[in-house]
Design a protein around this motif. Sequence first.
Motif, PDB file in Angstrom:
ATOM      1  N   CYS A   1      34.033  51.133  17.503  1.00  0.00           N
ATOM      2  CA  CYS A   1      34.367  52.454  16.363  1.00  0.00           C
ATOM      3  C   CYS A   1      34.913  53.201  16.771  1.00  0.00           C
ATOM      4  CB  CYS A   1      33.172  52.692  16.190  1.00  0.00           C
ATOM      5  SG  CYS A   1      32.490  54.046  16.660  1.00  0.00           S
ATOM      6  N   GLU A   2      35.797  54.332  15.851  1.00  0.00           N
ATOM      7  CA  GLU A   2      36.400  55.078  16.339  1.00  0.00           C
ATOM      8  C   GLU A   2      35.946  56.975  16.718  1.00  0.00           C
ATOM      9  OE1 GLU A   2      36.734  53.499  13.884  1.00  0.00           O
ATOM     10  OE2 GLU A   2      38.911  52.403  13.360  1.00  0.00           O
ATOM     11  N   LEU A   3      36.799  57.488  17.483  1.00  0.00           N
ATOM     12  CA  LEU A   3      36.324  59.028  17.606  1.00  0.00           C
ATOM     13  C   LEU A   3      37.124  59.905  16.450  1.00  0.00           C
ATOM     14  CD1 LEU A   3      35.857  59.811  21.139  1.00  0.00           C
ATOM     15  CD2 LEU A   3      33.912  59.291  19.230  1.00  0.00           C
TER      16      LEU A   3
ATOM     17  N   LEU B   1      39.334  61.753   7.257  1.00  0.00           N
ATOM     18  CA  LEU B   1      39.991  61.588   5.890  1.00  0.00           C
ATOM     19  C   LEU B   1      40.285  60.075   6.184  1.00  0.00           C
ATOM     20  CD1 LEU B   1      41.664  64.543   4.723  1.00  0.00           C
ATOM     21  CD2 LEU B   1      39.374  63.491   4.385  1.00  0.00           C
ATOM     22  N   CYS B   2      39.408  58.881   6.689  1.00  0.00           N
ATOM     23  CA  CYS B   2      39.585  57.864   7.440  1.00  0.00           C
ATOM     24  C   CYS B   2      38.631  56.904   7.604  1.00  0.00           C
ATOM     25  CB  CYS B   2      41.242  57.394   8.402  1.00  0.00           C
ATOM     26  SG  CYS B   2      41.287  55.874   8.377  1.00  0.00           S
ATOM     27  N   GLY B   3      37.609  58.037   7.780  1.00  0.00           N
ATOM     28  CA  GLY B   3      36.178  57.653   7.803  1.00  0.00           C
ATOM     29  C   GLY B   3      35.854  57.006   8.647  1.00  0.00           C
ATOM     30  N   HIS B   4      35.806  57.023   9.655  1.00  0.00           N
ATOM     31  CA  HIS B   4      35.668  57.054  10.820  1.00  0.00           C
ATOM     32  C   HIS B   4      34.410  57.942  12.045  1.00  0.00           C
ATOM     33  CE1 HIS B   4      40.316  56.697  12.640  1.00  0.00           C
ATOM     34  NE2 HIS B   4      39.680  55.690  10.846  1.00  0.00           N
ATOM     35  N   ASP B   5      34.198  59.006  10.504  1.00  0.00           N
ATOM     36  CA  ASP B   5      32.886  59.492  10.563  1.00  0.00           C
ATOM     37  C   ASP B   5      31.374  58.194  10.129  1.00  0.00           C
ATOM     38  OD1 ASP B   5      33.614  59.692   8.099  1.00  0.00           O
ATOM     39  OD2 ASP B   5      33.213  61.358   7.985  1.00  0.00           O
TER      40      ASP B   5
ATOM     41  N   ALA C   1      41.282  58.106  20.040  1.00  0.00           N
ATOM     42  CA  ALA C   1      43.262  58.038  19.172  1.00  0.00           C
ATOM     43  C   ALA C   1      44.000  56.438  19.085  1.00  0.00           C
ATOM     44  CB  ALA C   1      43.289  58.500  20.760  1.00  0.00           C
ATOM     45  N   GLU C   2      42.728  56.524  18.253  1.00  0.00           N
ATOM     46  CA  GLU C   2      42.708  54.872  17.036  1.00  0.00           C
ATOM     47  C   GLU C   2      43.994  55.328  16.472  1.00  0.00           C
ATOM     48  OE1 GLU C   2      44.020  52.721  13.874  1.00  0.00           O
ATOM     49  OE2 GLU C   2      42.343  54.293  13.704  1.00  0.00           O
ATOM     50  N   GLU C   3      44.240  56.589  15.543  1.00  0.00           N
ATOM     51  CA  GLU C   3      44.900  57.142  14.593  1.00  0.00           C
ATOM     52  C   GLU C   3      46.908  57.018  15.532  1.00  0.00           C
ATOM     53  OE1 GLU C   3      44.922  57.455  11.219  1.00  0.00           O
ATOM     54  OE2 GLU C   3      42.503  57.123  11.223  1.00  0.00           O
ATOM     55  N   THR C   4      46.618  57.252  16.853  1.00  0.00           N
ATOM     56  CA  THR C   4      47.810  57.449  17.656  1.00  0.00           C
ATOM     57  C   THR C   4      48.446  55.977  18.218  1.00  0.00           C
ATOM     58  OG1 THR C   4      47.016  58.114  18.917  1.00  0.00           O
ATOM     59  CG2 THR C   4      47.879  59.836  17.623  1.00  0.00           C
TER      60      THR C   4
ATOM     61  N   LEU D   1      35.221  47.062  11.854  1.00  0.00           N
ATOM     62  CA  LEU D   1      34.635  47.679  10.809  1.00  0.00           C
ATOM     63  C   LEU D   1      36.330  48.282  10.540  1.00  0.00           C
ATOM     64  CD1 LEU D   1      33.422  49.702   9.094  1.00  0.00           C
ATOM     65  CD2 LEU D   1      31.567  48.063   9.432  1.00  0.00           C
ATOM     66  N   HIS D   2      36.552  48.227   9.211  1.00  0.00           N
ATOM     67  CA  HIS D   2      37.523  49.364   8.734  1.00  0.00           C
ATOM     68  C   HIS D   2      36.711  49.460   7.380  1.00  0.00           C
ATOM     69  CE1 HIS D   2      39.323  52.730   7.786  1.00  0.00           C
ATOM     70  NE2 HIS D   2      40.186  53.008   8.719  1.00  0.00           N
ATOM     71  N   ASN D   3      36.462  50.408   6.380  1.00  0.00           N
ATOM     72  CA  ASN D   3      35.751  50.711   5.561  1.00  0.00           C
ATOM     73  C   ASN D   3      37.003  50.563   4.219  1.00  0.00           C
ATOM     74  OD1 ASN D   3      36.982  53.868   4.099  1.00  0.00           O
ATOM     75  ND2 ASN D   3      37.033  53.806   6.138  1.00  0.00           N
TER      76      ASN D   3
HETATM   77 ZN   LIG Z   1      41.125  54.309  10.472  1.00  0.00          ZN
END
Ligand SMILES: [Zn+2]
Length: 414
Positions: free
Chosen positions: A102-104, A127-131, A161-164, A188-190
Amino acid sequence: MKRWLVPEFCQACVLFPLSCPFPSKETSIMLLDNDTHAKLVSLRQELHRHPELSGCEQKTSDRIAAFLEDYTPDELHRNLGGYGLAAVYKGKSPGPCVLIRCELDALPIEELGTAPYRSEIPGKGHLCGHDGHMTIVAGLAMLLQRTRPARGRVILLFQPAEETGAGAKAVIEDPAFAILKPDYAFALHNLPGMALHHVGLKPGAFNCASQGLWITLNGKTSHASNPEDGRSPALAMCELITAFAQLPQDRDFDREFALVTVVHARLGEEAFGIAPGFAKLMVTLRSENDQVMGLLQEKSEELVKQIGQRHNLETALGYEDIFTASTNNPDASEQLLKAFKAEEITLHTMTAPMRWSEDFGQFGHISKSAMFTLGSGLSQPQLHNPDFDFPDDLIETGTRIFHRVIRNILGPSN
Ligand SMILES: [Zn+2]
Ligand SMILES: [Zn+2]
């Protein structure tokens, strides 16, 4: 939503627990009871309140580490490729190693939601749901603490740092991660616009490759009354914008998905007295696979060279936010399909890859990897919209799917 407090029990089981007429149907040991679920919702909302940007996820990483320590992993690795962390849960005997990622990170966007747990950090939001993705994986820690896998190992990876597009590569290149050697990797990604709790999967290409290309055009400023005394990049910039818009129609991309999006353009200064001597253009290149990306780069660089030369300008270019394509491995995809079926999750077979990019593709270079989308609701605002908010109802669904995958590969626990 439907809560699975007693999952997979047939009607007869519920009435007569010792006389199940369907003994061959494996009963899930996973029970996210109300208390467990409430703890996870509370964690998700706490993470949501304190978003941190890519590469700066120190407090998020500390919070996750504190949470994981309560659920006693056999190993906890910190500072992987930045602020990444991995909890390892070991089975009793040797076996394959399954990584769940998962992503931080959050986004530099002001949240406009009205939830009581909305972002407390101005200009930043989850706002990408990584929480939510983090919370799903945290739920696995709670389950694995209760019951270790029968064999092999599970790695719960919280990647920075997934978004970059920088985080997955940095984690994989970190020597402290390299020794963990996963055989499988799942994520997964929502997905807003897909019904809540439904999933989407596609074998092969799953997420597009993308790269940010910046270009500078350097000429010479002059007085606005005598532009002929300078070298303005204005026309070259316009020609480049048109050429980039037309590039995907090039014959070489006939059978391939290719997309070029001009995202930023700047010319000279805001001064009526100066004919400009400088321009900057930023475009995002996108394609279904890495080969087409190579061709897009080649053709983009040729355009910059030709147009720059024609207008007598010095040009420079470079790439940022580099994402390779994510490709779902057949074996790993099959594991996901088995889990969806066992958990009776509605599956949408996708015919085209997601246009967005994901650095999860990097894990495909070191393991059998597969990613799926988890519907976050038909009326959910889109990812990166200022009012997006991960639905807490999805926490249990995501945790159940991954837990099923782990059990299928590493054996049911006792
Ligand atoms: Zn994302
Ligand atoms: Zn995102």
